[in-house]
Design a protein around this motif. Sequence first.
Motif, short mmCIF file in Angstrom:
data_model
loop_
_atom_site.label_atom_id
_atom_site.label_comp_id
_atom_site.label_asym_id
_atom_site.label_seq_id
_atom_site.Cartn_x
_atom_site.Cartn_y
_atom_site.Cartn_z
N PRO A 290 0.82 -1.23 0.00
CA PRO A 290 0.00 0.00 0.00
C PRO A 290 0.85 1.27 0.00
CG PRO A 290 -0.92 -1.60 1.52
CD PRO A 290 0.41 -2.16 1.07
N ILE A 291 1.96 1.26 0.74
CA ILE A 291 2.92 2.37 0.69
C ILE A 291 4.14 1.87 -0.07
CG2 ILE A 291 4.39 3.93 2.03
CD1 ILE A 291 1.42 4.54 2.24
N GLN A 292 4.41 2.49 -1.20
CA GLN A 292 5.46 2.01 -2.09
C GLN A 292 6.86 2.50 -1.70
OE1 GLN A 292 4.71 0.52 -5.86
NE2 GLN A 292 3.60 -0.50 -4.22
N GLN A 293 6.95 3.64 -1.04
CA GLN A 293 8.25 4.18 -0.69
C GLN A 293 8.11 5.16 0.47
OE1 GLN A 293 9.51 7.77 -3.09
NE2 GLN A 293 8.48 6.62 -4.72
N VAL A 294 9.19 5.35 1.21
CA VAL A 294 9.24 6.39 2.24
C VAL A 294 10.60 7.08 2.12
CG1 VAL A 294 7.69 5.19 3.83
CG2 VAL A 294 10.15 4.82 4.01
N ARG A 295 10.68 8.25 2.74
CA ARG A 295 11.93 9.02 2.69
C ARG A 295 12.52 9.16 4.09
NH1 ARG A 295 13.67 13.28 -1.66
NH2 ARG A 295 13.11 12.10 -3.51
N ARG A 296 13.83 9.19 4.13
CA ARG A 296 14.56 9.46 5.36
C ARG A 296 15.65 10.50 5.08
NH1 ARG A 296 10.76 7.27 7.23
NH2 ARG A 296 10.67 5.42 8.56
N ARG A 297 16.18 11.07 6.16
CA ARG A 297 17.27 12.06 6.07
C ARG A 297 18.41 11.61 6.96
NH1 ARG A 297 18.26 16.13 9.50
NH2 ARG A 297 16.18 15.93 10.46
N ALA A 298 19.62 11.66 6.43
CA ALA A 298 20.79 11.25 7.19
C ALA A 298 21.13 12.30 8.24
CB ALA A 298 21.98 11.03 6.26
N ILE A 309 27.27 8.55 2.34
CA ILE A 309 26.10 9.42 2.45
C ILE A 309 26.45 10.58 3.37
CG2 ILE A 309 23.63 9.52 2.94
CD1 ILE A 309 24.35 7.38 0.90
N ARG A 310 26.21 11.80 2.92
CA ARG A 310 26.53 12.96 3.74
C ARG A 310 25.35 13.36 4.62
NH1 ARG A 310 28.38 14.73 -1.23
NH2 ARG A 310 26.75 16.33 -1.33
N ALA A 311 25.65 13.94 5.75
CA ALA A 311 24.60 14.41 6.66
C ALA A 311 23.70 15.40 5.94
CB ALA A 311 25.24 15.08 7.88
N GLY A 312 22.40 15.22 6.11
CA GLY A 312 21.42 16.10 5.47
C GLY A 312 20.88 15.57 4.17
N GLN A 313 21.57 14.61 3.54
CA GLN A 313 21.08 14.06 2.29
C GLN A 313 19.88 13.14 2.54
OE1 GLN A 313 24.60 12.24 0.46
NE2 GLN A 313 24.79 14.03 -0.89
N GLN A 314 18.99 13.08 1.55
CA GLN A 314 17.80 12.27 1.67
C GLN A 314 18.00 10.89 1.05
OE1 GLN A 314 14.12 14.13 0.50
NE2 GLN A 314 14.60 16.05 1.54
N ILE A 315 17.28 9.92 1.59
CA ILE A 315 17.35 8.54 1.13
C ILE A 315 15.93 8.06 0.87
CG2 ILE A 315 18.05 6.19 1.66
CD1 ILE A 315 19.59 8.93 3.68
N VAL A 316 15.68 7.51 -0.32
CA VAL A 316 14.37 6.95 -0.65
C VAL A 316 14.43 5.44 -0.41
CG1 VAL A 316 12.60 6.65 -2.43
CG2 VAL A 316 14.00 8.73 -2.39
N LEU A 317 13.60 4.95 0.48
CA LEU A 317 13.52 3.52 0.76
C LEU A 317 12.41 2.93 -0.11
CD1 LEU A 317 15.07 4.69 3.18
CD2 LEU A 317 13.90 3.05 4.63
N MET A 318 12.80 2.23 -1.17
CA MET A 318 11.85 1.67 -2.12
C MET A 318 11.28 0.34 -1.60
SD MET A 318 11.00 3.36 -4.72
CE MET A 318 11.44 4.64 -5.87
#
Length: 402
Positions: A290-298, A309-318
Amino acid sequence: MVDFGSFNSLAPLLRDDPYPVYAQLRARAPVFWTETEQAWVLLRHQEVSAAFCNPGLLTLDLGQFVADVSQALGDHPVELLRLLDMAIFFRNPPAHGPLRALVARLLALRPQAACAAEVARIARSLHAPLVRDGGLDLMTGFADPLPPLFMGWLLGLADADALWLAKTLSGVPVILNRGASIRDFRAAERRLTEAHAFLRAEITARRLAPRDDGLSLLVSRNDASEAPFDDDRLTALTSFVFMAGFETTSALIGNALWLLLDHPDQCDRVAADRKLLASAAEEALRLEAPIQQVRRRAATDMTLAGQEIRAGQQIVLMIAAANRDPQAYPDPDLYLPGRTGRPVQSFGGGLHHCLGAWVARMEAEIALGTVLDGPRPRLCIDRPGWRALHNQRRMTNLPVQV
């Protein structure tokens, strides 16, 4: 071949069938940077599972984004900002803890057996027109109303009020999608203003005359806490809990019914062996999350799958890609109730693992069993139509006939 740098998960071509694209990307690299989205993308089960449990990856503050956009445009969406401030999955510690504890207490109000009995009662009532009339839209007439009616029962709302509240709030989650417009934000604010006025009145009534229901529990627990929320914030929390309890669960039920009825051989297996019902629902969670992806921030500099991965960059969890990772699931594109293997990623993990996961699984299992208890329906469509949302996998309709 899809280019890493230009990959865009908002692309319209990904709406109906994104899985071949995910498979192509996953085979080439477990983690890659996309200039289009200015984010790292994780596709494999191993990395997505680890990321969910990584305390150095924080949720995104969507409330601050909305506040910045609103300030630039001269708007001030009061109710929307309150809602986002009380949305558990947009809160990081220490604010996350008290909110999660209050919601967890609500979900523990009734024994699970009592919850299951109520879901079964609602499901039978919604399913009755299929037997009586010979046809039903299992999405709009069954999967959509079942979870809000259950949430209404849990909170102590009348059925008509629960359905009205679900209809009023149904357009709000679009603001959780990247690509949402300011028009979407304004429409959400109007819907929330109307819904919150109703919920404030209900909260006031429960404080004056408590009942044996979930809303009274929220009021009493909140009022007795060391740092209680004011009624505006308590209203926003109630609104969030109600939406979280029906939006994705309705999607799961619809997806599970589609997959089951679209695979007659597996449908026969599940009908003959009801112990497979839970696994049939789990396969729907895996194949059509039902939820295809979420985002996180380092929060700090870190290394993921060999990438810095640098601090502040975003990561998409597929999630949708991880759930079909062949390294985690043999024949990952096949619908196989009874499958064993690694846990699906559809409810997240770690600090933000979905509190209501057991409720959603229970509702989906009971919904499937209810449909199988009656005359076997046949699908009236070759393929479902999916809502125009990039991160939610939810059908528009699912007409069937007996």
